[in-house]
Design a protein around this motif. Structure first.
Motif, PDB file in Angstrom:
ATOM      1  N   ASP A  67      -6.543  12.518   9.202  1.00  0.00           N
ATOM      2  CA  ASP A  67      -7.626  11.674   9.717  1.00  0.00           C
ATOM      3  C   ASP A  67      -7.205  10.228   9.958  1.00  0.00           C
ATOM      4  OD1 ASP A  67     -10.049  13.604   9.356  1.00  0.00           O
ATOM      5  OD2 ASP A  67      -8.985  13.674   7.437  1.00  0.00           O
ATOM      6  N   ILE A  68      -6.288   9.729   9.132  1.00  0.00           N
ATOM      7  CA  ILE A  68      -5.881   8.329   9.239  1.00  0.00           C
ATOM      8  C   ILE A  68      -4.369   8.217   9.066  1.00  0.00           C
ATOM      9  CG2 ILE A  68      -6.130   6.002   8.286  1.00  0.00           C
ATOM     10  CD1 ILE A  68      -8.844   6.935   7.095  1.00  0.00           C
ATOM     11  N   LEU A  69      -3.719   7.531   9.990  1.00  0.00           N
ATOM     12  CA  LEU A  69      -2.298   7.220   9.869  1.00  0.00           C
ATOM     13  C   LEU A  69      -2.160   5.709   9.950  1.00  0.00           C
ATOM     14  CD1 LEU A  69       0.754   7.768   9.824  1.00  0.00           C
ATOM     15  CD2 LEU A  69       0.646   8.095  12.316  1.00  0.00           C
ATOM     16  N   ILE A  70      -1.664   5.096   8.875  1.00  0.00           N
ATOM     17  CA  ILE A  70      -1.493   3.653   8.852  1.00  0.00           C
ATOM     18  C   ILE A  70      -0.005   3.331   8.802  1.00  0.00           C
ATOM     19  CG2 ILE A  70      -1.979   1.516   7.607  1.00  0.00           C
ATOM     20  CD1 ILE A  70      -4.574   2.701   6.660  1.00  0.00           C
ATOM     21  N   ASN A  71       0.517   2.859   9.925  1.00  0.00           N
ATOM     22  CA  ASN A  71       1.932   2.488  10.056  1.00  0.00           C
ATOM     23  C   ASN A  71       2.104   1.059   9.569  1.00  0.00           C
ATOM     24  OD1 ASN A  71       2.813   4.966  11.283  1.00  0.00           O
ATOM     25  ND2 ASN A  71       1.832   4.303  13.179  1.00  0.00           N
ATOM     26  N   ASN A  72       2.315   0.920   8.283  1.00  0.00           N
ATOM     27  CA  ASN A  72       2.271  -0.397   7.657  1.00  0.00           C
ATOM     28  C   ASN A  72       3.621  -0.925   7.173  1.00  0.00           C
ATOM     29  OD1 ASN A  72       0.964  -2.658   5.924  1.00  0.00           O
ATOM     30  ND2 ASN A  72       2.049  -1.382   4.422  1.00  0.00           N
ATOM     31  N   ALA A  73       4.548  -0.048   6.805  1.00  0.00           N
ATOM     32  CA  ALA A  73       5.813  -0.490   6.204  1.00  0.00           C
ATOM     33  C   ALA A  73       6.560  -1.460   7.113  1.00  0.00           C
ATOM     34  CB  ALA A  73       6.699   0.721   5.905  1.00  0.00           C
ATOM     35  N   GLY A  74       7.255  -2.403   6.502  1.00  0.00           N
ATOM     36  CA  GLY A  74       8.009  -3.343   7.316  1.00  0.00           C
ATOM     37  C   GLY A  74       8.895  -4.252   6.478  1.00  0.00           C
ATOM     38  N   ILE A  75       9.886  -4.831   7.133  1.00  0.00           N
ATOM     39  CA  ILE A  75      10.752  -5.828   6.504  1.00  0.00           C
ATOM     40  C   ILE A  75      10.829  -7.035   7.428  1.00  0.00           C
ATOM     41  CG2 ILE A  75      12.109  -4.140   5.220  1.00  0.00           C
ATOM     42  CD1 ILE A  75      14.293  -4.409   7.364  1.00  0.00           C
ATOM     43  N   VAL A 112      -0.209   6.580   4.487  1.00  0.00           N
ATOM     44  CA  VAL A 112       0.019   5.135   4.514  1.00  0.00           C
ATOM     45  C   VAL A 112       1.486   4.871   4.233  1.00  0.00           C
ATOM     46  CG1 VAL A 112      -0.598   2.891   3.541  1.00  0.00           C
ATOM     47  CG2 VAL A 112      -2.325   4.708   3.671  1.00  0.00           C
ATOM     48  N   THR A 113       2.192   4.241   5.153  1.00  0.00           N
ATOM     49  CA  THR A 113       3.597   3.912   4.927  1.00  0.00           C
ATOM     50  C   THR A 113       3.702   2.543   4.250  1.00  0.00           C
ATOM     51  OG1 THR A 113       3.996   2.778   7.043  1.00  0.00           O
ATOM     52  CG2 THR A 113       4.195   5.182   7.025  1.00  0.00           C
ATOM     53  N   GLY A 114       4.793   2.340   3.522  1.00  0.00           N
ATOM     54  CA  GLY A 114       4.939   1.098   2.771  1.00  0.00           C
ATOM     55  C   GLY A 114       3.889   1.020   1.681  1.00  0.00           C
ATOM     56  N   ALA A 115       3.608   2.172   1.047  1.00  0.00           N
ATOM     57  CA  ALA A 115       2.465   2.290   0.135  1.00  0.00           C
ATOM     58  C   ALA A 115       2.749   1.853  -1.290  1.00  0.00           C
ATOM     59  CB  ALA A 115       1.965   3.740   0.130  1.00  0.00           C
ATOM     60  N   ASN A 116       3.980   1.540  -1.610  1.00  0.00           N
ATOM     61  CA  ASN A 116       4.318   1.257  -3.001  1.00  0.00           C
ATOM     62  C   ASN A 116       3.975  -0.156  -3.451  1.00  0.00           C
ATOM     63  OD1 ASN A 116       5.624   2.262  -5.490  1.00  0.00           O
ATOM     64  ND2 ASN A 116       7.082   0.602  -5.100  1.00  0.00           N
ATOM     65  N   SER A 117       3.783  -1.064  -2.505  1.00  0.00           N
ATOM     66  CA  SER A 117       3.521  -2.454  -2.891  1.00  0.00           C
ATOM     67  C   SER A 117       2.772  -3.186  -1.783  1.00  0.00           C
ATOM     68  CB  SER A 117       4.842  -3.190  -3.184  1.00  0.00           C
ATOM     69  OG  SER A 117       5.654  -3.228  -2.022  1.00  0.00           O
ATOM     70  N   GLY A 118       2.380  -4.419  -2.096  1.00  0.00           N
ATOM     71  CA  GLY A 118       1.777  -5.286  -1.088  1.00  0.00           C
ATOM     72  C   GLY A 118       0.535  -4.731  -0.427  1.00  0.00           C
ATOM     73  N   HIS A 131       8.199   4.149  13.018  1.00  0.00           N
ATOM     74  CA  HIS A 131       6.775   4.439  13.170  1.00  0.00           C
ATOM     75  C   HIS A 131       6.473   5.066  14.531  1.00  0.00           C
ATOM     76  CE1 HIS A 131       6.118   1.284   9.881  1.00  0.00           C
ATOM     77  NE2 HIS A 131       5.653   2.412   9.411  1.00  0.00           N
ATOM     78  N   PHE A 132       7.204   4.644  15.531  1.00  0.00           N
ATOM     79  CA  PHE A 132       7.039   5.205  16.881  1.00  0.00           C
ATOM     80  C   PHE A 132       7.324   6.702  16.837  1.00  0.00           C
ATOM     81  CE2 PHE A 132       8.742   6.251  21.121  1.00  0.00           C
ATOM     82  CZ  PHE A 132       7.756   5.733  21.959  1.00  0.00           C
ATOM     83  N   LEU A 133       8.408   7.079  16.173  1.00  0.00           N
ATOM     84  CA  LEU A 133       8.762   8.491  16.047  1.00  0.00           C
ATOM     85  C   LEU A 133       7.761   9.234  15.171  1.00  0.00           C
ATOM     86  CD1 LEU A 133      10.654  10.928  16.364  1.00  0.00           C
ATOM     87  CD2 LEU A 133      12.013  10.007  14.468  1.00  0.00           C
ATOM     88  N   LEU A 134       7.424   8.654  14.024  1.00  0.00           N
ATOM     89  CA  LEU A 134       6.501   9.307  13.096  1.00  0.00           C
ATOM     90  C   LEU A 134       5.164   9.608  13.754  1.00  0.00           C
ATOM     91  CD1 LEU A 134       5.858  10.223  10.195  1.00  0.00           C
ATOM     92  CD2 LEU A 134       5.072   7.880   9.732  1.00  0.00           C
ATOM     93  N   THR A 135       4.643   8.662  14.507  1.00  0.00           N
ATOM     94  CA  THR A 135       3.354   8.857  15.167  1.00  0.00           C
ATOM     95  C   THR A 135       3.410  10.008  16.153  1.00  0.00           C
ATOM     96  OG1 THR A 135       2.888   6.490  14.928  1.00  0.00           O
ATOM     97  CG2 THR A 135       1.529   7.715  16.496  1.00  0.00           C
ATOM     98  N   HIS A 136       4.489  10.089  16.921  1.00  0.00           N
ATOM     99  CA  HIS A 136       4.642  11.210  17.849  1.00  0.00           C
ATOM    100  C   HIS A 136       4.637  12.543  17.113  1.00  0.00           C
ATOM    101  CE1 HIS A 136       5.869   8.399  21.078  1.00  0.00           C
ATOM    102  NE2 HIS A 136       5.595   9.404  21.887  1.00  0.00           N
ATOM    103  N   LEU A 137       5.327  12.605  15.991  1.00  0.00           N
ATOM    104  CA  LEU A 137       5.472  13.864  15.260  1.00  0.00           C
ATOM    105  C   LEU A 137       4.178  14.310  14.586  1.00  0.00           C
ATOM    106  CD1 LEU A 137       8.978  13.259  13.605  1.00  0.00           C
ATOM    107  CD2 LEU A 137       8.456  14.510  15.721  1.00  0.00           C
ATOM    108  N   LEU A 138       3.283  13.360  14.290  1.00  0.00           N
ATOM    109  CA  LEU A 138       2.039  13.698  13.592  1.00  0.00           C
ATOM    110  C   LEU A 138       0.818  13.749  14.507  1.00  0.00           C
ATOM    111  CD1 LEU A 138       2.426  11.646  10.268  1.00  0.00           C
ATOM    112  CD2 LEU A 138       2.966  14.059  10.696  1.00  0.00           C
ATOM    113  N   ILE A 139       1.019  13.540  15.789  1.00  0.00           N
ATOM    114  CA  ILE A 139      -0.102  13.532  16.740  1.00  0.00           C
ATOM    115  C   ILE A 139      -0.904  14.835  16.681  1.00  0.00           C
ATOM    116  CG2 ILE A 139      -0.643  13.712  19.213  1.00  0.00           C
ATOM    117  CD1 ILE A 139      -0.407  10.879  18.264  1.00  0.00           C
TER     118      ILE A 139
END
Length: 318
Positions: free
Chosen positions: A108-116, A34-40, A139-147
């Protein structure tokens, strides 16, 4: 008149309150990033998944040690790990992905959540607009690398946190990487909307390219959530009317981070959505997407340009 306005706002308030779905899925044996996992929303999503027994890799640019320990204590789940990820740096994304590929045998799960919501600077060290890079390109790059890891899961799920703001955009090949020396309010607003539309379009194309692999890809609109993202927007914009608008919107329509995270959690764990892919979810049901998301040629052009912006090698492309 004031009374009428108050009544309308109250009706809107109750109409927009979320009906939390029931998705009592156990996640023991599953692993999520989970990205952006520290808050919100990200933090609340981790908390929910962890309470179901899921192994969580928390990814954020902030120091997550306290957040990690709090989640472990609250859920009694020791399988919570914090790893540094700076989405404004393509090198950081690659370093993070490299660590995950070495430490995990599946994902099993990739959640591309971080954002500003906005940024003071106009460029990162990679030559990309900060909002576009953190929200979308990273996130576009990260998803490719973890496919590869996601394909090793019996039912991998990828989720992109988007927004209804995606409907207010001026996305084109020219504005994909905004380059403005003195951006005004509308320019900044469009950059955010462009990043969220790009995430919807990327999710759709990932879904098509991964069809038949067991990996599903969807985008989710969590609604207006009271998170640090809006606090920072409030601080940067000096216009008192805009600040008042943000404050009123949050008071009337704003959901707390836990409520906002429920749509992501539902899309990540619901058995009913096991085969759902290429959807844009809002309040737990598919919504129509912005018109540009239905233009296949335009989507392909944005995808192809994104591959170049993030420096994908031929071997990394799908």
């Amino acid at each position: 008149m004031f009374f009428i306005i108050c009544v309308v706002l109250l009706l809107c308030y109750f109409y927009m309150r979320p009906t939390v779905p029931r998705s009592p899925s156990c996640l023991v044996g599953k692993t999520a990033v989970v990205t952006g996992a520290n808050s919100g929303i990200g933090y609340q999503t981790v908390l929910n998944l962890a309470s179901r027994g899921c192994k969580i890799i928390m990814a954020d640019v902030a120091d997550m040690e306290k957040s990690k320990l709090d989640i472990i204590e609250f859920t009694n789940n020791p399988n919570i790990f914090a790893k540094h990820l700076d989405l404004s740096s393509l090198k950081s994304v690659r370093d993070f992905a490299s660590e995950i590929l070495k430490s995990e045998d599946k994902l099993d799960i990739l959640i591309n959540n971080a954002g500003i919501g906005t940024a003071k600077n106009n460029r990162t060290a990679d030559g990309l607009h900060p909002v576009m890079q953190i929200n979308y390109f990273g996130h576009f790059l990260l998803t490719h690398l973890l496919i590869g890891l996601l394909k090793k899961s019996p039912s991998g799920r990828i989720l992109f946190t988007s927004s209804l703001v995606a409907f207010t955009n001026n996305l084109s090949l020219k504005t994909l990487n905004f380059d403005l020396e003195k951006p005004n309010y509308f320019d900044r607003h469009f950059v955010y909307g462009n990043s969220k539309l790009s995430m919807i379009m990327a999710a759709d194309i990932f879904a098509k390219k991964l069809k038949g692999t067991g990996v599903t890809v969807n985008s989710v609109h969590p609604w207006l959530v009271k998170t640090p993202l809006f606090t920072k927007i409030h601080a940067i914009y000096k216009n008192v009317f805009f600040q008042m608008y943000i404050w009123l919107s949050q008071c009337v329509f704003g959901r707390d981070p836990w409520e906002g995270s429920q749509g992501l959690v539902h899309a990540a764990v619901s058995r009913k959505l096991k085969n759902a892919t290429g959807k844009f979810f809002g309040d737990y049901a598919p919504w129509r997407k912005p018109l540009k998301a239905y233009n296949k040629q335009f989507c392909k052009e944005i995808w192809d340009a994104s591959e170049i912006y993030v420096g994908l090698t031929p071997e990394e492309r799908l």
